[in-house]
Design an enzyme around this catalytic site. Structure first.
Site, PDB file in Angstrom:
ATOM      1  N   LYS A  73       0.800  -1.221   0.000  1.00 35.57           N
ATOM      2  CA  LYS A  73       0.000   0.000   0.000  1.00 35.57           C
ATOM      3  C   LYS A  73       0.836   1.276   0.000  1.00 35.57           C
ATOM      4  CE  LYS A  73      -4.139  -2.041   2.073  1.00 35.57           C
ATOM      5  NZ  LYS A  73      -5.160  -1.923   3.143  1.00 35.57           N
ATOM      6  N   ASP A 110     -10.394   2.216   1.630  1.00 37.50           N
ATOM      7  CA  ASP A 110     -10.627   1.670   2.967  1.00 37.50           C
ATOM      8  C   ASP A 110     -11.298   2.706   3.872  1.00 37.50           C
ATOM      9  OD1 ASP A 110      -9.556  -0.888   2.559  1.00 37.50           O
ATOM     10  OD2 ASP A 110      -7.518  -0.225   3.013  1.00 37.50           O
TER      11      ASP A 110
END
Length: 280
Positions: A73, A110
């Protein structure tokens, strides 16, 4: 959705290591089937930080996007042409969209996925909150709380270094973060919203300490499910939001960004995820 894109052969995938457990292919493929995107495919590839630059560099015009899990990420950010303000706020990208003009743009679904999962259960604003844990997911939780929490957030952590990290994230995100020792984690249950961001098994010992009156628990795990804490919380009559809720809501946003569909089929994707988990 442009008909031209629907008729084209397009590819997407989730990358990470390990990756065999990922439910992303189940969710995305269910969305494609429901939307009639018969020429679209979604796969999984085990890729670590060392292999990532080569993988991204070799993506052809048929690629629509990537989903990224750990440990990629942050590693992907230097490989992109730009990232969203949301992704920048936590220095983490879980979504890459390849545009028709050849750019590779990063986002983080997210954070809005957490907010949407809570909103679905009727939690839109809270006066305060507690976070269990201090890893990467905890920083995303703080970013989500920046949007819905009016007051302080107490983070329960295991070390002074972790406490410092959480306070630093709080300053960056505009959240009033206070820290407490993990030994006192049961005190978190007095908060109207508790977000558990720890690995499987970490909160099991706390299940016996769930009080009679509780608010909402957001446990980001989805396997095993329910966790001991989530089961005890539900038994007390508290609202529980789970990891599958988060996974589905963030995947909905990914599908919308990658395909151009204005509204991905959340219910269909959730049902597919539930079937997959029940078969494990």
């Amino acid at each position: 959705m442009p008909a031209r894109r629907a008729a084209e052969r397009r590819r997407a995938a989730v990358l990470g290591k390990p990756i065999a457990h990922s439910l992303s292919p189940v969710l995305h493929r269910a969305a494609y089937a429901e939307l009639g995107l018969d020429e679209w495919s979604y796969d999984r590839f085990e890729v670590d930080e060392d292999r990532l630059p080569g993988f991204v560099r070799e993506l052809g015009e048929e690629w629509a996007g990537l989903s990224l899990t750990m440990p990629l990420k942050r590693a992907v950010i230097p490989l992109l042409d730009g990232i969203s303000e949301t992704a920048s706020s936590v220095e983490a990208v879980n979504t890459v969209v390849l545009t028709e003009d050849g750019r590779r743009l990063g986002d983080n679904t997210d954070i809005p996925g957490m907010v949407s999962a809570l909103r679905e259960r009727g939690v839109e604003k809270v006066a305060s909150a507690a976070v269990l844990g201090a890893g990467a997911t905890a920083s995303s939780a703080l970013a989500a709380l920046a949007r819905i929490c009016a007051g302080p957030v107490t983070a329960y952590v295991r070390s002074a270094a972790r406490a410092d990290e959480m306070r630093t994230w709080g300053e960056r995100l505009g959240v009033d973060v206070r820290t407490a020792d993990w030994a006192d984690a049961r005190e978190a249950f007095a908060a109207p919203l508790v977000i558990a961001t720890t690995p499987a098994g970490t909160t099991d010992a706390l299940a016996a300490d769930v009080p009679e009156a509780v608010g909402t628990l957001f446990d980001v795990l989805y396997e095993p499910w329910p966790t001991a804490l989530a089961g005890a919380w539900a038994a007390r009559g508290g609202a529980v939001v789970g990891g599958l809720d988060l996974l589905v809501h963030q995947a909905v946003l990914q599908v919308e960004q990658m395909t151009g569909v204005p509204e991905a089929p959340l219910a269909v994707m959730r049902a597919a995820g539930e079937r997959a988990l029940s078969g494990h």
